[in-house]
Enzyme design. Sequence first.
Site, PDB file in Angstrom:
ATOM      1  N   HIS A  39       0.890  -1.162   0.000  1.00 47.76           N
ATOM      2  CA  HIS A  39       0.000   0.000   0.000  1.00 47.76           C
ATOM      3  C   HIS A  39       0.922   1.204   0.000  1.00 47.76           C
ATOM      4  O   HIS A  39       1.901   1.247   0.766  1.00 47.76           O
ATOM      5  CB  HIS A  39      -0.878   0.020   1.260  1.00 47.76           C
ATOM      6  CG  HIS A  39      -1.565   1.336   1.466  1.00 47.76           C
ATOM      7  ND1 HIS A  39      -2.683   1.703   0.747  1.00 47.76           N
ATOM      8  CD2 HIS A  39      -1.277   2.376   2.285  1.00 47.76           C
ATOM      9  CE1 HIS A  39      -3.062   2.920   1.126  1.00 47.76           C
ATOM     10  NE2 HIS A  39      -2.223   3.346   2.060  1.00 47.76           N
ATOM     11  N   CYS A 109      -4.398   2.081  -4.705  1.00 45.12           N
ATOM     12  CA  CYS A 109      -3.544   3.085  -4.064  1.00 45.12           C
ATOM     13  C   CYS A 109      -2.254   3.311  -4.845  1.00 45.12           C
ATOM     14  O   CYS A 109      -1.755   4.437  -4.926  1.00 45.12           O
ATOM     15  CB  CYS A 109      -3.231   2.693  -2.624  1.00 45.12           C
ATOM     16  SG  CYS A 109      -2.382   1.098  -2.489  1.00 45.12           S
TER      17      CYS A 109
END
Length: 169
Positions: A39, A109
Site C-alpha cells: 500500500h 492506491c
Amino acid sequence: MDPNNTSYAVKLYVYDISKGMARQLSPLMLGKQLDGIWHTAIVVHGEEFFYGGEGITNCPPGGTSLGQPNSIIDLGTTEVTEEIFMEYLSSLGESTYRGNQYHLFEWNCNTFSNEVAQFLTGSKIPGHITDLPAEVLSTPFGQALRPLLDSINIAPQGGNTFNGHYGQR
C-alpha cells in the site's frame, strides 16, 4: 519552511499490508517470492495522501491504522503549491479516483500514488510496486483467488476523505 523556498519534498510511504506474511507464504502459495503486499501513499505539504475504497484520503504522515511505513522513498521535490495540489486532488476525487472506482488489481492506491508522483515530480513510483498485481495474477493460485480478491476494498482507517470539493473534507 523558508518562505523563499518554493520547493517541497515529495515522499512515497510504502506499507506492507500483509505485515510480513507475503514474504513467508508467497513461495508456497504463488510459487514465487513476494517481499510484501504494498500500500502506498504520497507525502507532501506535511500530509499523507492515499486512495482506497473510500476515495482519496489524507492524514498526518504515518497516521493511518497501518502505523509507520515499512519504507520511505524520496521521490524528489515539487514546485506545486499546496493550493494547486489540493485543487488537483479535488479534481481527481470528482473524476478518476472516486471510492466506487477502486479495484484491488487495476485501480488502487499504487495507481493513485504513481499518477500523483508524476504530477508532482515527473517521476513514477518503483515498478516492483506497480507490477505486483500482474505478478500475482500471473500465477495459477492468483488466478484462482481473483474472484475473492476482486471483492476486496482497502481503506486504511485514520484519515479524512476528500469529498471532491476543495477545502472541504
